[in-house]
Structures are given as C-alpha cells and as structure tokens.
Design an enzyme around this catalytic site. Structure first.
Site, PDB file in Angstrom:
ATOM      1  N   SER A  24       0.900  -1.145  -0.100  1.00  0.00           N
ATOM      2  CA  SER A  24      -0.230  -0.117   0.153  1.00  0.00           C
ATOM      3  C   SER A  24       0.986   1.216  -0.233  1.00  0.00           C
ATOM      4  O   SER A  24       1.999   1.259   0.282  1.00  0.00           O
ATOM      5  CB  SER A  24      -1.262  -0.049   1.265  1.00  0.00           C
ATOM      6  N   ASP A  25       0.438   2.313  -0.235  1.00  0.00           N
ATOM      7  CA  ASP A  25       0.910   3.715  -0.497  1.00  0.00           C
ATOM      8  C   ASP A  25      -0.082   4.600  -0.430  1.00  0.00           C
ATOM      9  O   ASP A  25      -1.257   4.525  -0.926  1.00  0.00           O
ATOM     10  CB  ASP A  25       1.830   3.764  -1.628  1.00  0.00           C
ATOM     11  N   THR A  26       0.407   5.615   0.275  1.00  0.00           N
ATOM     12  CA  THR A  26      -0.654   6.903   0.802  1.00  0.00           C
ATOM     13  C   THR A  26       0.088   8.064   0.176  1.00  0.00           C
ATOM     14  O   THR A  26       1.299   8.396   0.549  1.00  0.00           O
ATOM     15  CB  THR A  26      -0.981   6.853   2.307  1.00  0.00           C
ATOM     16  N   ALA A  61      -3.499   3.674  -2.257  1.00  0.00           N
ATOM     17  CA  ALA A  61      -3.881   2.467  -3.151  1.00  0.00           C
ATOM     18  C   ALA A  61      -3.289   1.402  -2.370  1.00  0.00           C
ATOM     19  O   ALA A  61      -2.211   1.247  -1.711  1.00  0.00           O
ATOM     20  CB  ALA A  61      -2.696   2.690  -4.338  1.00  0.00           C
TER      21      ALA A  61
END
Length: 152
Positions: A24-26, A61
């Site tokens: 995940s990445d923010t 994501a």
C-alpha cells in the site's frame, strides 16, 4: 508504488506458489500538489501550514499480488484541517510525529485534534483502508473468517 511494493514482496517469496502479498502507498493531495513525506522539520511545518484551514484529499492505493494475479484498489478520502496557529504547528512538528508521514501528519496521532471534518475512510487516511483491503483479501481467498460479517 503500492503495486511495486507488493511485487517486490512476492519476488522475495517466489518459491511459495500460494503466497499472496499486499502493498500500500498513501499520498496527500491539495490542488495540483502531491505531498510526500517531509524531508525535515521545516518541510513538515510548511506542509502543515499549507493544509491548515483547507480540505485536501488522501489517496491510498492497496495492491494484492499472487502468482499470475494482481489487483489494485484506490481509496480517496477528504480531510479538512481547522485553522492552525504557527505555535500549534511548531508544537506538533516538535513531537516528531510528522516525520515519515505523507503530508506531514498522522490522523491516528496528535494531528487528529486539528481535523475538523473527514469524508471517507479513516483507516485509509492512516495508510491501509481496512474495508477495501478485506474485500481484496476475500477475492484472493486469503481473507479472514467471514463469520463476523454474517453476525455469527
């Protein structure tokens, strides 16, 4: 980025054909500007000053990969900060919490006191939208027991 992270994790366990890997990445977005992680305290203070009194988007994501399968879901939330004084920003930055956080803040920490409105996923703003992640895991057959979902 989330997909790259998950693919890298899968490469580490390539011999396990049953492996399912999550990445995940923010990112924090205000207008056309994408806020990553602050490089230093001054950068964190500048980020927070620009977010103060305004509404921005937090986009996380989540990617799930397995051998021969990939799926990505994007979760977008809107966060509104109350106006913040220079002293409030300096105090928060001095806590060290903004470092390593997209946009220079952690909703689950001290910054929560500055948030006047949230529309979307609280856990997504934290960095892993739990509801959507659960859906992806179930799609891959890797989800937790659904008995709680059925009221059992």
């Amino acid at each position: 980025m989330a997909l790259d992270k998950a693919r890298a994790g899968l490469a580490l366990v390539a011999q396990d054909t049953d492996a399912v890997v999550l990445g995940s990445d923010t990112e924090v977005v205000l207008g056309d500007r994408v806020y990553g992680k602050p490089v230093d305290a001054a950068d964190a203070a500048a980020m927070l000053a620009s977010l103060a009194g305004r509404t921005h988007r937090v986009m996380t994501a989540v990617a799930l990969v397995a051998h021969g399968r990939e799926r990505v879901q994007l979760v977008s939330s809107e966060v509104t900060f109350a106006a913040m004084s220079a002293a409030q920003i300096a105090g928060y930055v001095a806590s060290g919490e903004p470092m390593g956080k997209a946009g220079g803040y952690a909703i689950q920490g001290g910054a929560e006191r500055f948030i006047s409105h949230l529309a979307g996923s609280y856990s997504g703003v934290m960095g892993l939208p739990l509801q959507q992640t659960g859906e992806l895991l179930r799609e891959f057959g890797a989800g937790a027991d659904d008995s709680m979902d059925k009221g059992e």
